[in-house]
Motif scaffolding. Structure first.
Motif, PDB file in Angstrom:
ATOM      1  N   ALA A  96      36.315  51.445  34.117  1.00  0.00           N
ATOM      2  CA  ALA A  96      36.908  51.906  32.868  1.00  0.00           C
ATOM      3  C   ALA A  96      36.326  51.145  31.680  1.00  0.00           C
ATOM      4  O   ALA A  96      36.065  49.952  31.769  1.00  0.00           O
ATOM      5  N   ASN A  97      36.112  51.864  30.585  1.00  0.00           N
ATOM      6  CA  ASN A  97      35.577  51.220  29.385  1.00  0.00           C
ATOM      7  C   ASN A  97      36.488  50.112  28.878  1.00  0.00           C
ATOM      8  O   ASN A  97      36.019  49.135  28.330  1.00  0.00           O
ATOM      9  N   HIS A  98      37.754  50.290  29.033  1.00  0.00           N
ATOM     10  CA  HIS A  98      38.702  49.299  28.549  1.00  0.00           C
ATOM     11  C   HIS A  98      39.319  48.604  29.754  1.00  0.00           C
ATOM     12  O   HIS A  98      40.308  49.061  30.306  1.00  0.00           O
ATOM     13  N   THR A  99      38.701  47.508  30.144  1.00  0.00           N
ATOM     14  CA  THR A  99      39.170  46.749  31.290  1.00  0.00           C
ATOM     15  C   THR A  99      39.447  45.326  30.854  1.00  0.00           C
ATOM     16  O   THR A  99      38.644  44.710  30.176  1.00  0.00           O
ATOM     17  N   LEU A 100      40.591  44.819  31.244  1.00  0.00           N
ATOM     18  CA  LEU A 100      40.993  43.459  30.899  1.00  0.00           C
ATOM     19  C   LEU A 100      40.992  42.624  32.170  1.00  0.00           C
ATOM     20  O   LEU A 100      41.647  42.979  33.153  1.00  0.00           O
ATOM     21  N   LEU A 101      40.227  41.535  32.142  1.00  0.00           N
ATOM     22  CA  LEU A 101      40.183  40.605  33.271  1.00  0.00           C
ATOM     23  C   LEU A 101      41.211  39.518  33.017  1.00  0.00           C
ATOM     24  O   LEU A 101      41.179  38.849  31.989  1.00  0.00           O
ATOM     25  N   LEU A 102      42.137  39.366  33.957  1.00  0.00           N
ATOM     26  CA  LEU A 102      43.164  38.327  33.867  1.00  0.00           C
ATOM     27  C   LEU A 102      42.690  37.141  34.692  1.00  0.00           C
ATOM     28  O   LEU A 102      42.651  37.206  35.918  1.00  0.00           O
ATOM     29  N   ALA A 103      42.315  36.079  34.011  1.00  0.00           N
ATOM     30  CA  ALA A 103      41.764  34.906  34.686  1.00  0.00           C
ATOM     31  C   ALA A 103      42.873  34.079  35.324  1.00  0.00           C
ATOM     32  O   ALA A 103      44.047  34.159  34.944  1.00  0.00           O
ATOM     33  N   ARG A 104      42.472  33.277  36.268  1.00  0.00           N
ATOM     34  CA  ARG A 104      43.390  32.406  37.006  1.00  0.00           C
ATOM     35  C   ARG A 104      44.159  31.463  36.070  1.00  0.00           C
ATOM     36  O   ARG A 104      45.324  31.171  36.296  1.00  0.00           O
ATOM     37  N   ASP A 105      43.485  31.017  34.997  1.00  0.00           N
ATOM     38  CA  ASP A 105      44.088  30.055  34.068  1.00  0.00           C
ATOM     39  C   ASP A 105      44.910  30.709  32.958  1.00  0.00           C
ATOM     40  O   ASP A 105      45.342  30.057  32.022  1.00  0.00           O
ATOM     41  N   GLY A 106      45.110  32.021  33.043  1.00  0.00           N
ATOM     42  CA  GLY A 106      45.917  32.718  32.051  1.00  0.00           C
ATOM     43  C   GLY A 106      45.110  33.350  30.923  1.00  0.00           C
ATOM     44  O   GLY A 106      45.660  34.120  30.138  1.00  0.00           O
ATOM     45  N   GLN A 107      43.850  33.012  30.838  1.00  0.00           N
ATOM     46  CA  GLN A 107      43.006  33.633  29.813  1.00  0.00           C
ATOM     47  C   GLN A 107      42.827  35.115  30.130  1.00  0.00           C
ATOM     48  O   GLN A 107      42.912  35.530  31.284  1.00  0.00           O
ATOM     49  N   GLU A 108      42.581  35.896  29.088  1.00  0.00           N
ATOM     50  CA  GLU A 108      42.336  37.323  29.250  1.00  0.00           C
ATOM     51  C   GLU A 108      41.038  37.670  28.541  1.00  0.00           C
ATOM     52  O   GLU A 108      40.811  37.241  27.408  1.00  0.00           O
ATOM     53  N   TYR A 109      40.205  38.436  29.217  1.00  0.00           N
ATOM     54  CA  TYR A 109      38.903  38.815  28.677  1.00  0.00           C
ATOM     55  C   TYR A 109      38.718  40.318  28.761  1.00  0.00           C
ATOM     56  O   TYR A 109      38.895  40.899  29.829  1.00  0.00           O
ATOM     57  N   GLN A 110      38.377  40.911  27.635  1.00  0.00           N
ATOM     58  CA  GLN A 110      37.985  42.307  27.626  1.00  0.00           C
ATOM     59  C   GLN A 110      36.576  42.334  28.208  1.00  0.00           C
ATOM     60  O   GLN A 110      35.704  41.591  27.755  1.00  0.00           O
ATOM     61  N   ILE A 111      36.354  43.135  29.245  1.00  0.00           N
ATOM     62  CA  ILE A 111      35.052  43.127  29.906  1.00  0.00           C
ATOM     63  C   ILE A 111      34.451  44.527  29.998  1.00  0.00           C
ATOM     64  O   ILE A 111      35.170  45.534  30.000  1.00  0.00           O
ATOM     65  N   ALA A 112      33.133  44.542  30.057  1.00  0.00           N
ATOM     66  CA  ALA A 112      32.375  45.745  30.413  1.00  0.00           C
ATOM     67  C   ALA A 112      31.865  45.468  31.818  1.00  0.00           C
ATOM     68  O   ALA A 112      31.382  44.368  32.088  1.00  0.00           O
ATOM     69  N   ASP A 113      32.010  46.427  32.713  1.00  0.00           N
ATOM     70  CA  ASP A 113      31.684  46.128  34.104  1.00  0.00           C
ATOM     71  C   ASP A 113      31.182  47.350  34.866  1.00  0.00           C
ATOM     72  O   ASP A 113      31.411  48.486  34.481  1.00  0.00           O
ATOM     73  N   SER A 114      30.475  47.043  35.940  1.00  0.00           N
ATOM     74  CA  SER A 114      30.029  48.073  36.870  1.00  0.00           C
ATOM     75  C   SER A 114      29.910  47.427  38.245  1.00  0.00           C
ATOM     76  O   SER A 114      29.898  46.202  38.369  1.00  0.00           O
ATOM     77  N   ALA A 115      29.834  48.259  39.263  1.00  0.00           N
ATOM     78  CA  ALA A 115      29.714  47.765  40.635  1.00  0.00           C
ATOM     79  C   ALA A 115      28.693  48.631  41.364  1.00  0.00           C
ATOM     80  O   ALA A 115      28.608  49.835  41.123  1.00  0.00           O
ATOM     81  N   ALA A 116      27.929  47.995  42.246  1.00  0.00           N
ATOM     82  CA  ALA A 116      26.881  48.710  42.967  1.00  0.00           C
ATOM     83  C   ALA A 116      26.864  48.271  44.426  1.00  0.00           C
ATOM     84  O   ALA A 116      27.200  47.128  44.747  1.00  0.00           O
ATOM     85  N   PRO A 117      26.452  49.177  45.306  1.00  0.00           N
ATOM     86  CA  PRO A 117      26.367  48.818  46.725  1.00  0.00           C
ATOM     87  C   PRO A 117      25.195  47.861  46.983  1.00  0.00           C
ATOM     88  O   PRO A 117      24.171  47.937  46.316  1.00  0.00           O
TER      89      PRO A 117
END
Length: 173
Positions: A64-85
């Motif tokens: 998703a274009n709007h993805t929020l990564l919730l870090a272990r330490d409580g920080q939050e990062y708006q990320i751009a991401d993809s995954a590949a085999p």
């Protein structure tokens, strides 16, 4: 981040460690979803596990274009991401690699721009004076004030040569 075919973490680079808040030593062998906790930033609903998407489709997936990564330490990062085999010599999928980057600053800038545009539009529409936006003399947008001053509807004004609203004797200037 790289995983095996079961979605367990096998590798992480320094950026993944920093953004997730997990060291490779702590994350190694854990399911991706425990370490790479991503949600929709508006609804906070979990985003689909990218490993499962890649395994099901067998191809690169953009998340998703709007993805929020919730870090272990409580920080939050708006990320751009993809995954590949990750494929072996026999072309079998043996894992998944996730590529992501922190786009929080860009995301905040886009939100600020949208907010600014909303404020501008509200001010533009609320003004009693006639306001129009032109490009090469053609009216691209105008407010209700200009419509009331000229007697033309907004629909008639948009697309009109703005000089038509200027008295003949003033057009040269």
């Amino acid at each position: 981040i790289a995983t095996d075919a079961g979605g367990r973490i096998t590798r992480m680079n320094a950026t993944a460690e920093r953004l997730s808040g997990w060291s490779l030593a702590d994350a190694l062998g854990h399911p991706l979803a425990e370490i790479f906790h991503i949600v929709n930033p508006e609804t906070r609903a979990p985003v689909s596990d990218p490993v499962h998407l890649v395994m099901a489709r067998g191809e690169v997936v953009g998340l998703a274009n709007h993805t929020l990564l919730l870090a272990r330490d409580g920080q939050e990062y708006q990320i751009a991401d993809s995954a590949a085999p990750i494929r072996n010599a026999a072309n079998e999928i043996v894992g998944v690699v996730l590529v992501f980057s922190d786009v929080s600053d860009k995301y905040r800038a886009e939100l600020a721009l949208r907010d600014s545009e909303k404020r501008f539009k509200a001010l533009h529409e609320a003004s009693f004076g006639g306001i129009s936006i032109h490009e090469k003399g053609i009216i691209l947008d105008c407010n209700l004030g200009l419509s009331q001053l000229t007697g033309f509807s907004k629909e008639e004004l948009v697309g009109m040569d703005g000089l038509k609203l200027v008295a003949q004797e003033w057009r040269a200037e």
